[in-house]
Design an enzyme around this catalytic site. Sequence first.
Site, PDB file in Angstrom:
ATOM      1  N   GLY A   1     -59.049 -15.002   9.222  1.00 23.49           N
ATOM      2  CA  GLY A   1     -58.764 -15.217  10.634  1.00 23.49           C
ATOM      3  C   GLY A   1     -58.779 -13.935  11.431  1.00 23.49           C
ATOM      4  O   GLY A   1     -58.516 -13.943  12.634  1.00 23.49           O
TER       5      GLY A   1
ATOM      6  N   SER B   1     -63.022 -10.048   8.367  1.00 24.52           N
ATOM      7  CA  SER B   1     -63.687 -11.126   7.623  1.00 24.52           C
ATOM      8  C   SER B   1     -64.663 -11.885   8.512  1.00 24.52           C
ATOM      9  O   SER B   1     -65.676 -12.408   8.024  1.00 24.52           O
ATOM     10  CB  SER B   1     -62.650 -12.079   7.017  1.00 24.52           C
ATOM     11  OG  SER B   1     -61.868 -12.697   8.020  1.00 24.52           O
TER      12      SER B   1
ATOM     13  N   MET C   1     -57.335 -18.912   2.695  1.00 25.52           N
ATOM     14  CA  MET C   1     -56.291 -19.022   1.679  1.00 25.52           C
ATOM     15  C   MET C   1     -54.910 -18.983   2.313  1.00 25.52           C
ATOM     16  O   MET C   1     -54.628 -18.096   3.119  1.00 25.52           O
ATOM     17  CB  MET C   1     -56.388 -17.858   0.687  1.00 25.52           C
ATOM     18  CG  MET C   1     -57.584 -17.853  -0.194  1.00 25.52           C
ATOM     19  SD  MET C   1     -57.663 -16.309  -1.174  1.00 25.52           S
ATOM     20  CE  MET C   1     -58.614 -15.283  -0.055  1.00 25.52           C
TER      21      MET C   1
ATOM     22  N   CYS D   1     -51.853  -8.912  -5.332  1.00 23.31           N
ATOM     23  CA  CYS D   1     -52.478 -10.022  -4.615  1.00 23.31           C
ATOM     24  C   CYS D   1     -53.990  -9.984  -4.791  1.00 23.31           C
ATOM     25  O   CYS D   1     -54.626 -11.019  -5.022  1.00 23.31           O
ATOM     26  CB  CYS D   1     -52.110  -9.972  -3.139  1.00 23.31           C
ATOM     27  SG  CYS D   1     -52.832 -11.313  -2.162  1.00 23.31           S
TER      28      CYS D   1
ATOM     29  N   GLY E   1     -63.546  -9.104   3.558  1.00 19.49           N
ATOM     30  CA  GLY E   1     -63.632  -8.112   4.626  1.00 19.49           C
ATOM     31  C   GLY E   1     -62.967  -6.801   4.280  1.00 19.49           C
ATOM     32  O   GLY E   1     -62.407  -6.140   5.163  1.00 19.49           O
TER      33      GLY E   1
ATOM     34  N   CYS F   1     -47.436  -9.809   4.441  1.00 21.27           N
ATOM     35  CA  CYS F   1     -47.430 -11.059   5.193  1.00 21.27           C
ATOM     36  C   CYS F   1     -46.125 -11.826   5.041  1.00 21.27           C
ATOM     37  O   CYS F   1     -45.601 -12.353   6.006  1.00 21.27           O
ATOM     38  CB  CYS F   1     -48.597 -11.943   4.765  1.00 21.27           C
ATOM     39  SG  CYS F   1     -48.619 -13.543   5.599  1.00 21.27           S
TER      40      CYS F   1
END
Length: 379
Positions: A12, A16, A35, A99, A123, A195
């Site tokens: 988003g 990317s 994801m 991650c 990205g 995040c």
Amino acid sequence: MNTPRIIVAMSGGVDSSVAAWRLNSQREAIAGLFMRNWTDDGNGQCHAEEDRRDAVAVCGILGIAFHFRDFSHEYWQEVFTHFLAEYANGRTPNPDVLCNREIKFKHFLETARELGADRIATGHYARIEHYRQRWHLLRGADRSKDQSYFLHQLGQEQLAATLFPIGDLEKQQLRQLAHQTGLPTHAKKDSTGICFIGERNFREFLKQYLPAQPGEIRDPQEQRIAEHPGVFYFTLGQRQGLNIGGVRNRPPSPWYVIGKDLATNVLYVDQHRDSPFLQSRWLRSEPAHWVSGSPPAHTFTCTAQTRYRQADEPCKVTVRNDGSLDVDFTRTQWAVTPGQSLVLYDGNECLGGAVIATTDAPLERKRARNLSKTENVLQ
């Protein structure tokens, strides 16, 4: 619709988006996949739904299929539980590295193959080249944005199946491309931080999972300075959040975290950023991962980073029998932190790396001795 050969990880964000646009403009058969790695707690801190809508919009503009997968369970089990365990043991982990290894280049790659693709694209600001019969992970062209540090756990299988379409771009070039091609994310702010914490206060977030255990703040001479809400919430070199007011017979200089002792629940501070308690010339790591599959030699010289965006530091590396590393630096290093990643480079090539286990900083030696005496608070 034809089966896509490449699945692009759509976050988003602008990076990317441009990655997908570049592949699409090359007439590659691609699709996008968003994801979800964290279940929103209702406070909207991760902006996940907004990011998902932006990813859908970009895929629509490009005329490519959009897919969604929820990896929040996998993220909790393989990344977040490790994150908590590391903090409970007095270390400062790097969840972005895990991650990438466990989610983006394992579960996402597996999902892409289930969708019929043979490669993935992300990205990331990094580059991949193939020569001398193997794949090489290189820094991104924009050194200020280079993300090879977070990708050092990748191996030959992942690199062979991965594309980094924006690795040769500077960030400014990328935003210009996004604007010129009409991508709705062209002016979107870059995401920062972790995040699952988002914009929340880090300490308040961690308190939800690691109960506060207040204790004393002391100086190197064991003099009591103040109280802390919990040693878990602090890391080496930290200056903010100590809440140390004026201390009698001390200059009004800032205080820095120089160590923590879980056995006694004491947080140690000093008023000098260049305190000898924050200096080290040597570290030992946990067993290392090598991008090529093996180390360059038993003993070799290279450069290293012990934190993201740090300048390259010359060092000598010795590979121990168990795969761990002894690293001797040419120059004294500041606030090398157990739990963080040591990443090794030969010029622009990322060789691999490991988690920092211990250093020769004075209080770190004490922490290492006492660590085995401390119960894991998660048990």
